[in-house]
Design a protein around this motif. Structure first.
Motif, PDB file in Angstrom:
ATOM      1  N   ARG A   1       0.758  -1.274  -0.266  1.00  0.00           N
ATOM      2  CA  ARG A   1      -0.058   0.271   0.160  1.00  0.00           C
ATOM      3  C   ARG A   1       0.298   0.913  -0.157  1.00  0.00           C
ATOM      4  NH1 ARG A   1      -4.815  -0.880   4.566  1.00  0.00           N
ATOM      5  NH2 ARG A   1      -5.578   1.700   3.651  1.00  0.00           N
ATOM      6  N   GLU A   2       2.099   1.301   0.852  1.00  0.00           N
ATOM      7  CA  GLU A   2       3.183   2.277   0.923  1.00  0.00           C
ATOM      8  C   GLU A   2       3.501   2.529  -0.154  1.00  0.00           C
ATOM      9  OE1 GLU A   2       5.452   1.737   3.786  1.00  0.00           O
ATOM     10  OE2 GLU A   2       3.732   1.312   5.723  1.00  0.00           O
ATOM     11  N   ARG A   3       3.580   1.841  -1.497  1.00  0.00           N
ATOM     12  CA  ARG A   3       4.277   1.351  -2.920  1.00  0.00           C
ATOM     13  C   ARG A   3       3.706   2.383  -3.178  1.00  0.00           C
ATOM     14  NH1 ARG A   3       7.513  -3.872  -3.156  1.00  0.00           N
ATOM     15  NH2 ARG A   3       8.951  -3.944  -1.078  1.00  0.00           N
ATOM     16  N   ALA A   4       2.550   1.450  -3.028  1.00  0.00           N
ATOM     17  CA  ALA A   4       1.336   2.138  -4.493  1.00  0.00           C
ATOM     18  C   ALA A   4       0.884   3.574  -4.077  1.00  0.00           C
ATOM     19  CB  ALA A   4       0.200   1.583  -4.071  1.00  0.00           C
ATOM     20  N   ASP A   5       0.495   4.211  -3.032  1.00  0.00           N
ATOM     21  CA  ASP A   5       0.583   5.660  -2.521  1.00  0.00           C
ATOM     22  C   ASP A   5       1.774   5.995  -3.514  1.00  0.00           C
ATOM     23  OD1 ASP A   5      -1.575   4.219  -0.992  1.00  0.00           O
ATOM     24  OD2 ASP A   5      -0.106   5.158   1.211  1.00  0.00           O
ATOM     25  N   LYS A   6       2.786   5.914  -3.593  1.00  0.00           N
ATOM     26  CA  LYS A   6       4.209   6.902  -3.853  1.00  0.00           C
ATOM     27  C   LYS A   6       4.007   6.830  -5.781  1.00  0.00           C
ATOM     28  CE  LYS A   6       8.884   7.015  -2.841  1.00  0.00           C
ATOM     29  NZ  LYS A   6      10.108   6.101  -2.619  1.00  0.00           N
ATOM     30  N   ALA A   7       3.576   5.214  -5.962  1.00  0.00           N
ATOM     31  CA  ALA A   7       3.569   5.348  -7.120  1.00  0.00           C
ATOM     32  C   ALA A   7       2.760   6.059  -8.127  1.00  0.00           C
ATOM     33  CB  ALA A   7       3.310   3.980  -7.989  1.00  0.00           C
ATOM     34  N   LEU A   8       1.917   6.107  -7.271  1.00  0.00           N
ATOM     35  CA  LEU A   8       0.572   7.384  -7.536  1.00  0.00           C
ATOM     36  C   LEU A   8      -0.097   8.737  -7.679  1.00  0.00           C
ATOM     37  CD1 LEU A   8      -2.952   5.344  -5.841  1.00  0.00           C
ATOM     38  CD2 LEU A   8      -2.207   5.201  -9.037  1.00  0.00           C
ATOM     39  N   ALA A   9       1.403   8.999  -6.206  1.00  0.00           N
ATOM     40  CA  ALA A   9       1.793  10.434  -6.019  1.00  0.00           C
ATOM     41  C   ALA A   9       2.714  10.823  -7.462  1.00  0.00           C
ATOM     42  CB  ALA A   9       1.976  10.451  -5.088  1.00  0.00           C
TER      43      ALA A   9
ATOM     44  N   ALA B   1      -7.259 -15.568 -10.907  1.00  0.00           N
ATOM     45  CA  ALA B   1      -9.061 -15.241 -10.715  1.00  0.00           C
ATOM     46  C   ALA B   1      -9.553 -14.685 -11.942  1.00  0.00           C
ATOM     47  CB  ALA B   1      -8.361 -14.293  -9.818  1.00  0.00           C
ATOM     48  N   PRO B   2      -8.912 -14.936 -12.823  1.00  0.00           N
ATOM     49  CA  PRO B   2     -10.068 -14.417 -14.846  1.00  0.00           C
ATOM     50  C   PRO B   2     -10.645 -12.854 -13.901  1.00  0.00           C
ATOM     51  CG  PRO B   2      -9.602 -16.390 -14.714  1.00  0.00           C
ATOM     52  CD  PRO B   2      -9.170 -16.619 -13.465  1.00  0.00           C
ATOM     53  N   GLY B   3     -10.507 -11.901 -15.004  1.00  0.00           N
ATOM     54  CA  GLY B   3     -12.288 -11.383 -14.609  1.00  0.00           C
ATOM     55  C   GLY B   3     -11.784 -10.501 -13.346  1.00  0.00           C
ATOM     56  N   SER B   4     -10.895 -10.901 -12.300  1.00  0.00           N
ATOM     57  CA  SER B   4     -11.309  -9.834 -10.800  1.00  0.00           C
ATOM     58  C   SER B   4      -9.768  -9.142 -11.455  1.00  0.00           C
ATOM     59  CB  SER B   4     -10.756 -10.498  -9.939  1.00  0.00           C
ATOM     60  OG  SER B   4     -12.023 -11.486  -9.681  1.00  0.00           O
ATOM     61  N   TRP B   5     -10.429  -8.031 -10.497  1.00  0.00           N
ATOM     62  CA  TRP B   5      -9.911  -6.650 -10.293  1.00  0.00           C
ATOM     63  C   TRP B   5      -9.597  -6.804  -8.524  1.00  0.00           C
ATOM     64  CZ3 TRP B   5      -9.103  -2.896 -14.117  1.00  0.00           C
ATOM     65  CH2 TRP B   5      -9.452  -3.688 -15.396  1.00  0.00           C
ATOM     66  N   LEU B   6      -8.219  -5.664  -8.374  1.00  0.00           N
ATOM     67  CA  LEU B   6      -7.852  -5.043  -7.627  1.00  0.00           C
ATOM     68  C   LEU B   6      -8.026  -3.605  -7.388  1.00  0.00           C
ATOM     69  CD1 LEU B   6      -5.379  -6.461  -5.050  1.00  0.00           C
ATOM     70  CD2 LEU B   6      -5.503  -4.236  -5.470  1.00  0.00           C
ATOM     71  N   VAL B   7      -7.870  -2.996  -6.191  1.00  0.00           N
ATOM     72  CA  VAL B   7      -8.380  -1.525  -5.990  1.00  0.00           C
ATOM     73  C   VAL B   7      -7.991  -0.664  -5.309  1.00  0.00           C
ATOM     74  CG1 VAL B   7     -10.186   0.331  -5.862  1.00  0.00           C
ATOM     75  CG2 VAL B   7     -10.889  -1.610  -7.784  1.00  0.00           C
TER      76      VAL B   7
ATOM     77  N   ALA C   1      -7.960   3.589   1.605  1.00  0.00           N
ATOM     78  CA  ALA C   1      -9.169   3.216   2.144  1.00  0.00           C
ATOM     79  C   ALA C   1      -8.550   1.711   1.684  1.00  0.00           C
ATOM     80  CB  ALA C   1      -9.594   3.562   0.032  1.00  0.00           C
ATOM     81  N   LYS C   2      -9.699   0.900   2.796  1.00  0.00           N
ATOM     82  CA  LYS C   2      -9.399  -0.827   2.822  1.00  0.00           C
ATOM     83  C   LYS C   2      -9.177  -0.919   1.448  1.00  0.00           C
ATOM     84  CE  LYS C   2     -11.147  -4.650   4.597  1.00  0.00           C
ATOM     85  NZ  LYS C   2     -11.989  -5.569   6.303  1.00  0.00           N
ATOM     86  N   PRO C   3      -8.466  -1.938   0.942  1.00  0.00           N
ATOM     87  CA  PRO C   3      -7.825  -2.167  -0.273  1.00  0.00           C
ATOM     88  C   PRO C   3      -9.504  -3.040  -1.013  1.00  0.00           C
ATOM     89  CG  PRO C   3      -6.115  -3.014   0.611  1.00  0.00           C
ATOM     90  CD  PRO C   3      -7.387  -2.277   1.307  1.00  0.00           C
TER      91      PRO C   3
ATOM     92  N   ALA D   1      -8.658  -8.285   4.386  1.00  0.00           N
ATOM     93  CA  ALA D   1      -7.754  -7.520   4.838  1.00  0.00           C
ATOM     94  C   ALA D   1      -8.306  -6.361   3.741  1.00  0.00           C
ATOM     95  CB  ALA D   1      -6.246  -7.864   3.853  1.00  0.00           C
ATOM     96  N   PHE D   2      -9.455  -6.843   2.459  1.00  0.00           N
ATOM     97  CA  PHE D   2     -10.234  -6.816   1.889  1.00  0.00           C
ATOM     98  C   PHE D   2     -11.746  -5.993   1.981  1.00  0.00           C
ATOM     99  CE2 PHE D   2      -6.059  -8.238   0.105  1.00  0.00           C
ATOM    100  CZ  PHE D   2      -6.244  -7.352  -0.723  1.00  0.00           C
TER     101      PHE D   2
END
Ligand code: GLY
Ligand code: MN
Ligand code: MN
Length: 438
Positions: free
Chosen positions: A17-25, A66-72, A77-79, A104-105
């Motif tokens: 989550r921390e890495r993703a925050d940084k990547a989005l920023a 898990a074809p067709g699934s997504w992670l957001v 926010a909680k993933p 966790a989701f």
């Protein structure tokens, strides 16, 4: 193992989550949506290629199918997992999510790939995935700034990931033991491959890469995958490069075996093995990987000399390209969610490329090693007709004992490959540890 994963997973998730925050920023986005992906159809056919999940998706969850699934992910926010559970009696429908990670989701179950799209965030969203007709309605943008940051940090494995990589090594080494036994029992390449799969408990499509099972001269084909169903008479050598998967993480293991009466070839294997252990010992924080690769060329030149294959100095064997004819690939590569993991050349989280040293076009890793990186160390020596022919035409060909070379051609070649975790102290050899425990 399950309890251990359960206790390590929360920290893994918070790191992502921390890495993703940084990547989005860095990319100027408010949300990250990662598509698991969809199976692709073969041309003019109703059959699909084996499904390979988006590695970004399986980084977050131990879900490889898990074809067709997504992670957001949205910072703060909680993933959210958008989980596709189609109404389908033709294929296995994925079970409703369960296990140590589900709490966790926020989980939304959908029945069609299109329904999943309605669950995705609007606005500035980085969408990571492969374009596919089932998601034709949305813009998969794969922003380079976001990908660069995520890829760079993927090189640093969390304790949770290392535990899964230990498991991938345990499965792989168990199967390698069965393959060696099948070789000693006189099985064909196909028979050895089948013994490997049975011991791994995985089918081809689940393995991280197509296994290489090469008897005799076939060992000289670096990516040999055309298995013969009859054993050669005699079977003199086996080169097997095969890995296994654990919750989407790879192992990549090569061993070379000689028949009991192939003493001279066994001695050459032993020398490559000793050299390989020496390279593994140098996997430490601060070690430049390309320098280790060049060092390997010098040590392997010494092995060629010691066995009377070349008569020149190690320096001239490297400088003239003689070692490159016998060792024509890189020393190794990063490994993790993909067997050839991402970011082997990357300069920083903002991208950039660290060039390969001149004359080493197949090296897949130019970074300096740091703690928690995992790399393979896979030196080899091969007797490849095409490259030997080129060597024969060089002025320094007189420094090579062609009778010896000719003798070794019948064994194909040698590669010994381990997966190694870099630490600030002694490296952790995932492969040899697993072989020792097997
Ligand atoms: N098995 C692929 C590799 O060793 O890189
Ligand atoms: Mn490898
Ligand atoms: Mn390999």
């Amino acid at each position: 193992m399950h309890d251990q994963l359960a206790s390590l997973y929360p920290r893994h998730l918070s790191t992502l989550r921390e890495r993703a925050d940084k990547a989005l920023a860095l990319g100027g986005f408010d949300h990250l949506a990662i598509a698991a992906g969809m199976p692709s159809l073969k041309f003019l056919d109703d059959q699909h290629y084996p499904f390979a999940v988006n590695p970004h998706f399986k980084h977050w969850l131990p879900l490889s199918h898990a074809p067709g699934s997504w992670l957001v992910h949205t910072p703060g926010a909680k993933p959210k997992l958008v989980f596709l559970q189609p109404r389908d009696y033709w294929h296995v429908v994925p079970d409703a999510p369960g296990g140590y990670w589900v709490d966790a989701f926020d989980i939304a179950i959908v029945r069609t790939p299109q329904e999943a799209l309605a669950q995705l965030p609007r606005g500035r969203c980085a969408m990571i995935g492969e374009p596919h007709p089932a998601v034709a309605g949305i813009e998969i943008n794969n922003p380079p700034a976001v990908l660069d940051c995520l890829h760079y940090h993927r090189s640093y494995k969390t304790p949770y990931e290392l535990e899964l990589m230990r498991e991938a090594s345990r499965i792989g080494t168990r199967a390698h033991r069965a393959a060696e036994k099948a070789f000693r029992a006189g099985e064909s390449e196909l028979g050895i491959h089948q013994a490997y799969l049975a011991a791994a408990g995985q089918i081809d499509a689940q393995l991280p890469y197509a296994s290489i099972v090469a008897l005799n001269e076939h060992g000289a084909v670096l990516h040999y995958t055309d298995f013969t169903s009859r054993p050669p008479q005699p079977a003199r050598s086996l080169l097997i490069d095969a890995g296994a998967s654990a919750s989407g993480y790879a192992s990549d293991i090569t061993r070379t075996y000689a028949a009991a009466d192939a003493g001279e070839f066994q001695a050459l294997i032993d020398s490559v093995d000793a050299a390989q252990r020496g390279f593994v010992a140098k996997v430490r924080a601060g070690q430049s990987y390309p320098e280790l690769h060049v060092h390997a060329h010098h040590v392997l030149a010494g092995v060629l000399r010691e066995h009377g294959i070349v008569r020149m100095s190690a320096e001239s064997a490297v400088a003239s390209g003689v070692t490159a004819a016998f060792f024509p690939h890189g020393l190794g590569h990063p490994i993790g969610l993909q067997v050839h993991d991402v970011a082997g050349f990357q300069q920083s989280e903002r991208g950039g490329t660290i060039a390969r040293p001149d004359g080493h076009p197949y090296l897949r890793m130019t970074r300096t090693l740091e703690a928690t990186m995992v790399v393979t160390i896979e030196p080899g020596l091969y007797f490849i007709d095409m490259l030997l022919q080129e060597l024969r035409e060089q002025p320094f060909a007189t420094g090579i004992d062609w009778t010896k070379v000719n003798h070794f051609r019948q064994f194909g070649g040698i590669r010994i490959e381990d997966d190694v975790v870099c630490t600030t102290e002694a490296p952790e050899n995932l492969t040899r540890d697993a072989f020792a425990a097997a």
